[in-house]
Design an enzyme around this catalytic site. Structure first.
Site, short mmCIF file in Angstrom:
data_model
loop_
_atom_site.label_atom_id
_atom_site.label_comp_id
_atom_site.label_asym_id
_atom_site.label_seq_id
_atom_site.Cartn_x
_atom_site.Cartn_y
_atom_site.Cartn_z
N ASP A 194 69.09 53.08 96.93
CA ASP A 194 68.83 52.51 95.61
C ASP A 194 67.55 51.65 95.64
OD1 ASP A 194 69.45 52.12 92.95
OD2 ASP A 194 71.54 51.65 93.36
N TRP A 197 65.79 56.13 89.53
CA TRP A 197 66.09 56.23 88.08
C TRP A 197 64.98 56.86 87.23
CZ3 TRP A 197 65.20 50.86 89.58
CH2 TRP A 197 66.17 50.39 90.46
N ASP A 227 71.30 55.04 84.80
CA ASP A 227 72.70 55.35 85.13
C ASP A 227 73.44 56.07 84.01
OD1 ASP A 227 72.04 54.01 87.37
OD2 ASP A 227 73.62 52.49 87.21
#
Ligand code: GLA
Length: 544
Positions: free
Chosen positions: A161, A198, A217
């Site tokens: 992440d 993302w 998300d």
């Protein structure tokens, strides 16, 4: 870390590199991973017992037999780093560490996945108030954590992440390269790696990762599913060869309507996204389980050609996507008729647009039933928020005649929003497919590339490039050009239309294509290129 232990682990891993390179000499391309991840349902509230139960349920529900293999522990397991930098798991959630959880997962014939952070602090520490996520990211501990995750604990997958990376204002490409190199140094066995930034990060991602997230998300709502599909519509050229655009974990079994679940799963399958279930596997609704174990949709996702479907038509509210399955340039293709809107959409798709001709068998893969064969046009009414996923088998495969700009590989495309005047997809009502590509050129590497321009016999073709003068400064408009490169030979077109109010303009040239696959590029080394809609090819003569 103790040097002797590191050397021992490296020896063990060297064996697996040799074994895996011997394996990869065959034509084996890895399919998108299938499994379960803890995040969507549990966020940081996970524990040892919960993960074991989910792994057990993967087997007892029949999901393992359907192909789901990975049990992925997402954010929430972190404890702290000790004075030697060694990472510890959360004392209440995982009191025995993670080795025995991984052993349990492996004992079921499954694979185990872990989660970490490119920077210092985790996303959970910022968004879920998980204080244990502070200071536990990979930054500065790349080798030590890689040794722990893969050699000591035995994980097979990692998702990395970027909340902490963003906080430290790190450069994505450099940061992920450092991490991947460390993993390869310490244990270069076949670890499946996911970049979680993302947005489509750039072509470098394919060198480092099996998959990369292309969106923020996911959530259990139709709006979220629709948004992620829209982000992935034009990214097919960046995926393939065992590397995939990741549309995020599945929200099936979490309250969507049935047709929305079908669209969600059907589109994730035809777009070759990883399939990571996000619901509680111990109480999964029957209808959702049936969908998740639909063999024909899974085969579409796991198809050995490793292709993502691309958009060939966008009319009204509907999108038509297509990809080859089973054999490249064969007579069998998979098609999606996707209706994201709130009204019924009538699709009329000429078979020629799908490069097919003659009597064509049609099978509905969601409902697993044959439809009536067609000869010229596919016609279906598709309900709101729905999709038809079809397998077509025709008598003949024909050449593609329209190549959309939005189907091409845009060499400089990234969605991180860091460049000044970046190359972009630009919705344009009058363009075919209602889309153009804007801001190509002004750099020799800023081109659009079509890799698979196929000619049955080779020959001379009339190429008609459709474009719209870009919204540029006067001086730039008068100066704009198109450079077309066919298999390495460049032609420069400079007498271009500059009046934007005239709409779509056409530039023509004759090109020679070889028999088989050809590569065509459009760009301009020094000047900006007008907005490109598409090009058409029409055969003039066979190869001499
Ligand atoms: C980010 C990721 C999610 C999840 C959480 C964990 O938001 O995009 O998929 O991993 O972090 O905190």
């Amino acid at each position: 870390m103790n040097n002797k232990t590191l050397k021992k682990s490296m020896l063990l891993c060297t064996f697996s590199i040799l074994a895996s390179s011997a394996f990869s000499q065959g034509n084996h391309v890895e399919a998108p991973i299938m499994g379960w991840s803890s995040w969507n349902t549990y966020r940081v509230n996970i524990n040892d017992n919960l993960i074991r139960k989910q792994a057990d349920a993967m087997v007892s529900s029949g999901l393992k037999d359907a192909g789901y293999k990975y049990v992925n522990i997402d954010d929430g397991y972190f404890g702290y780093r000790d004075e030697n930098g060694l990472l510890h798991t959360h004392p209440e959630r995982f009191p025995e560490g993670l080795k025995s959880v991984v052993d349990h997962i492996h004992s079921l014939g499954l694979k185990a996945g872990i989660y970490s952070e490119a920077g210092t602090n985790t996303c959970g520490s910022m968004w879920d108030n998980d204080k244990n996520g502070i200071g536990v990211g990979l930054y500065g501990y790349e080798h030590q954590d890689a040794d722990l995750f893969f050699n000591k604990w035995g994980f097979d997958f990692i998702k990395i992440d970027y909340c902490g990376g963003q906080q430290l204002e790190l450069d994505e490409q450099k940061r992920y390269t450092t991490i991947v190199n460390a993993i390869r140094d310490v244990c270069p066995r076949n670890i499946s790696l996911n970049i979680c930034r993302w947005a489509y990060p750039g072509r470098w991602a394919k060198e480092l990762a099996r998959s990369w997230r292309i969106s923020g998300d996911i959530g259990p709502s139709w709006e979220s599913i629709k948004y992620i599909i829209s982000k992935n519509l034009y990214l097919s050229a960046f995926a393939g060869d065992g590397h995939y655009n990741d549309m995020d974990m599945l929200e099936i079994g979490r309250g969507l309507k049935q047709e929305e679940e079908e669209t969600h799963f059907g589109m994730w399958c035809i777009m070759s996204s990883p399939l990571l279930i996000g619901c509680d596997l111990t109480s999964i609704p029957e209808q959702s389980l049936k969908l998740l174990t639909n063999k024909e949709l899974i085969a579409l996702n796991q198809d050995p050609l490793s292709l993502q479907a691309y958009v060939v038509q966008h009319e009204g509210n509907g999108y038509v996507l297509v990809k080859d399955i089973e054999k490249r340039r064969g007579n069998i293709r998979a098609v999606a008729l996707y209706n994201p809107s709130d009204e019924t959409c009538s699709f009329n798709v000429p078979l020629s647009l799908l490069e097919l001709e003659g009597k064509t068998k049609v099978r509905d893969l969601i409902n697993r039933k044959d439809e009536r064969s067609v000869n010229k046009t596919l016609q279906f009414d598709v309900a709101p928020h729905s999709v038809k996923i079809l397998r077509l088998e025709s008598e003949k495969r024909i050449e593609q005649s329209i190549y959309e700009a939005e189907q091409a590989l845009l060499n400089k495309y990234d969605d991180l929003g860091k460049r000044k005047r970046p190359v972009t997809y630009k919705p344009t009502e009058e363009a075919s497919g209602k889309m153009t590509v804007s801001n190509l050129g002004a750099d020799k590497n800023n081109f659009a590339q079509w890799n698979n321009v196929f000619s049955e016999n080779g020959g001379t073709y009339k190429m008609k490039i459709k474009y719209i003068p870009a919204e540029l400064q006067d001086r730039e408009i008068n100066d704009h050009k198109i450079e077309v490169t066919v298999n390495g030979t460049t032609t420069r077109l400079s007498e271009l239309e500059t009046d934007r109010s005239k709409g779509i303009a056409t530039a023509e040239l004759d090109i020679n294509l070889d028999k088989g696959y050809n590569t065509i590029k459009i760009g301009s080394r020094r000047t900006w290129v007008p907005d490109i809609d598409c090009f058409e090819l029409e055969k003039i003569s066979n190869k001499m």
